[in-house]
Design an enzyme around this catalytic site. Structure first.
Site, PDB file in Angstrom:
ATOM      1  N   ASP A  81       2.947 -14.252 -16.688  1.00 47.62           N
ATOM      2  CA  ASP A  81       3.223 -13.382 -15.531  1.00 47.62           C
ATOM      3  C   ASP A  81       4.412 -14.010 -14.806  1.00 47.62           C
ATOM      4  O   ASP A  81       4.249 -14.933 -14.016  1.00 47.62           O
ATOM      5  CB  ASP A  81       1.992 -13.333 -14.611  1.00 47.62           C
ATOM      6  CG  ASP A  81       2.228 -12.484 -13.360  1.00 47.62           C
ATOM      7  OD1 ASP A  81       3.391 -12.161 -13.057  1.00 47.62           O
ATOM      8  OD2 ASP A  81       1.246 -12.158 -12.684  1.00 47.62           O
ATOM      9  N   TRP A 130      -0.839 -22.078 -15.394  1.00 49.45           N
ATOM     10  CA  TRP A 130      -1.795 -21.164 -16.042  1.00 49.45           C
ATOM     11  C   TRP A 130      -1.721 -21.431 -17.530  1.00 49.45           C
ATOM     12  O   TRP A 130      -0.631 -21.536 -18.090  1.00 49.45           O
ATOM     13  CB  TRP A 130      -1.384 -19.729 -15.748  1.00 49.45           C
ATOM     14  CG  TRP A 130      -2.216 -18.663 -16.407  1.00 49.45           C
ATOM     15  CD1 TRP A 130      -1.886 -17.944 -17.510  1.00 49.45           C
ATOM     16  CD2 TRP A 130      -3.488 -18.208 -15.972  1.00 49.45           C
ATOM     17  NE1 TRP A 130      -2.884 -17.054 -17.794  1.00 49.45           N
ATOM     18  CE2 TRP A 130      -3.880 -17.204 -16.857  1.00 49.45           C
ATOM     19  CE3 TRP A 130      -4.332 -18.552 -14.915  1.00 49.45           C
ATOM     20  CZ2 TRP A 130      -5.079 -16.527 -16.738  1.00 49.45           C
ATOM     21  CZ3 TRP A 130      -5.532 -17.878 -14.793  1.00 49.45           C
ATOM     22  CH2 TRP A 130      -5.888 -16.871 -15.707  1.00 49.45           C
ATOM     23  N   ASP A 147       5.444 -22.503 -13.615  1.00 52.14           N
ATOM     24  CA  ASP A 147       6.485 -21.862 -12.808  1.00 52.14           C
ATOM     25  C   ASP A 147       7.545 -22.911 -12.488  1.00 52.14           C
ATOM     26  O   ASP A 147       7.247 -24.103 -12.380  1.00 52.14           O
ATOM     27  CB  ASP A 147       5.883 -21.305 -11.513  1.00 52.14           C
ATOM     28  CG  ASP A 147       5.041 -20.060 -11.766  1.00 52.14           C
ATOM     29  OD1 ASP A 147       5.182 -19.471 -12.862  1.00 52.14           O
ATOM     30  OD2 ASP A 147       4.255 -19.685 -10.885  1.00 52.14           O
ATOM     31  N   TRP A 175       2.358 -20.546  -8.949  1.00 57.51           N
ATOM     32  CA  TRP A 175       1.871 -21.878  -9.327  1.00 57.51           C
ATOM     33  C   TRP A 175       2.709 -22.999  -8.700  1.00 57.51           C
ATOM     34  O   TRP A 175       2.429 -24.173  -8.926  1.00 57.51           O
ATOM     35  CB  TRP A 175       1.798 -22.003 -10.851  1.00 57.51           C
ATOM     36  CG  TRP A 175       0.800 -21.030 -11.414  1.00 57.51           C
ATOM     37  CD1 TRP A 175       1.068 -19.887 -12.090  1.00 57.51           C
ATOM     38  CD2 TRP A 175      -0.625 -21.103 -11.286  1.00 57.51           C
ATOM     39  NE1 TRP A 175      -0.087 -19.226 -12.396  1.00 57.51           N
ATOM     40  CE2 TRP A 175      -1.147 -19.946 -11.916  1.00 57.51           C
ATOM     41  CE3 TRP A 175      -1.506 -22.007 -10.709  1.00 57.51           C
ATOM     42  CZ2 TRP A 175      -2.518 -19.696 -11.976  1.00 57.51           C
ATOM     43  CZ3 TRP A 175      -2.866 -21.746 -10.775  1.00 57.51           C
ATOM     44  CH2 TRP A 175      -3.354 -20.607 -11.403  1.00 57.51           C
ATOM     45  N   TYR A 211       9.299 -19.650  -5.704  1.00 56.01           N
ATOM     46  CA  TYR A 211       9.179 -19.344  -7.138  1.00 56.01           C
ATOM     47  C   TYR A 211      10.514 -18.877  -7.712  1.00 56.01           C
ATOM     48  O   TYR A 211      11.159 -17.977  -7.160  1.00 56.01           O
ATOM     49  CB  TYR A 211       8.114 -18.258  -7.357  1.00 56.01           C
ATOM     50  CG  TYR A 211       8.131 -17.724  -8.764  1.00 56.01           C
ATOM     51  CD1 TYR A 211       7.669 -18.494  -9.828  1.00 56.01           C
ATOM     52  CD2 TYR A 211       8.644 -16.457  -9.045  1.00 56.01           C
ATOM     53  CE1 TYR A 211       7.705 -18.018 -11.132  1.00 56.01           C
ATOM     54  CE2 TYR A 211       8.670 -15.964 -10.344  1.00 56.01           C
ATOM     55  CZ  TYR A 211       8.203 -16.751 -11.381  1.00 56.01           C
ATOM     56  OH  TYR A 211       8.249 -16.289 -12.670  1.00 56.01           O
ATOM     57  N   THR A 257       9.480 -18.743 -14.990  1.00 51.47           N
ATOM     58  CA  THR A 257       8.329 -19.351 -15.687  1.00 51.47           C
ATOM     59  C   THR A 257       8.723 -19.797 -17.103  1.00 51.47           C
ATOM     60  O   THR A 257       9.404 -19.062 -17.821  1.00 51.47           O
ATOM     61  CB  THR A 257       7.156 -18.332 -15.776  1.00 51.47           C
ATOM     62  OG1 THR A 257       6.888 -17.833 -14.462  1.00 51.47           O
ATOM     63  CG2 THR A 257       5.900 -18.967 -16.328  1.00 51.47           C
TER      64      THR A 257
HETATM   65  N1  ABN Z   1       3.407 -17.147 -11.673  1.00 47.08           N
HETATM   66  C1  ABN Z   1       4.409 -16.282 -11.247  1.00 47.08           C
HETATM   67  C2  ABN Z   1       4.203 -15.705  -9.893  1.00 47.08           C
HETATM   68  C3  ABN Z   1       4.918 -16.199  -8.826  1.00 47.08           C
HETATM   69  C4  ABN Z   1       4.728 -15.676  -7.569  1.00 47.08           C
HETATM   70  C5  ABN Z   1       3.796 -14.670  -7.379  1.00 47.08           C
HETATM   71  C6  ABN Z   1       3.083 -14.178  -8.472  1.00 47.08           C
HETATM   72  C7  ABN Z   1       3.288 -14.701  -9.732  1.00 47.08           C
END
Ligand code: ABN
Length: 177
Positions: free
Chosen positions: A79, A104, A123, A156, A165, A168
């Site tokens: 994700d 994850w 992340d 994460w 963020y 990933t």
């Molecule tokens: N793991 C990615 C992510 C970042 C921020 C919010 C949701 C998902």
């Protein structure tokens, strides 16, 4: 005297009729058909109940997909934005960002050898979101948000000093036993 006997037999008639009707209702042909119908309709509904059927299913084009596309097998439970389209690689964060301390972990089947591998989705943190990369939301095996600990729609970077963020990465951890 006759009156009393009449009343008594009338009462016995009613009792017998009542219990005969009750028995006919619960063991009769109609009741049997109703129950059988309920079982058949209920059974037919089972396949449409909302079970998660995605786990372990490899998309048809996973074998051909390259690591810049969300269909690539190693991204089966990802994700986020692909770091290799943001100046990083499949496993390394882009310059100026650092890998999340928590991650994850998914289980993906490698179509090349048919084996299941554990993949850590870290992340990359400390930079603004890289939004010109493919955003993948495969999340195989994930459960809804109310199942805490089994949900992957999470930043994460939360345990890092800089929680912003960026993207990933997908790091192989090992074979899933
Ligand atoms: N793991 C990615 C992510 C970042 C921020 C919010 C949701 C998902």
């Amino acid at each position: 005297m006759f009156n009393l006997i009449d009343k008594l037999t009338g009462w016995m008639d009613k009792m017998t009729e009542g219990s005969a009707r009750r028995m006919a209702l619960s063991t009769g042909r109609r009741s049997f058909l109703a129950r059988t119908g309920a079982v058949i309709v209920g059974g037919a509904m089972l396949p449409v109940l909302p079970f998660d059927r995605t786990f372990g299913i490899v998309p048809a084009n996973a074998a051909e997909a390259d690591e810049f596309s969300c269909e690539y097998w190693r991204y089966c439970a990802l994700d986020g934005n692909l770091c290799n389209s943001c100046g990083g690689t499949l496993t390394q964060c882009p310059p100026g960002s650092e890998a999340s301390k928590v991650s994850w972990v998914g289980t993906c089947k490698n179509p090349a050898d048919g084996k299941d591998y554990l993949v850590s989705y870290n992340d990359c943190c400390g930079r603004t979101e890289c939004d010109n990369a493919p955003f993948c939301n495969t999340n195989q095996g994930e459960r809804p948000g109310y199942r805490m600990g089994l949900h992957n729609d999470i930043n994460w970077c939360m345990a890092n000093a800089s929680v912003g963020y960026h993207c990933t990465v997908a790091v192989l951890v090992g074979l899933a036993e």
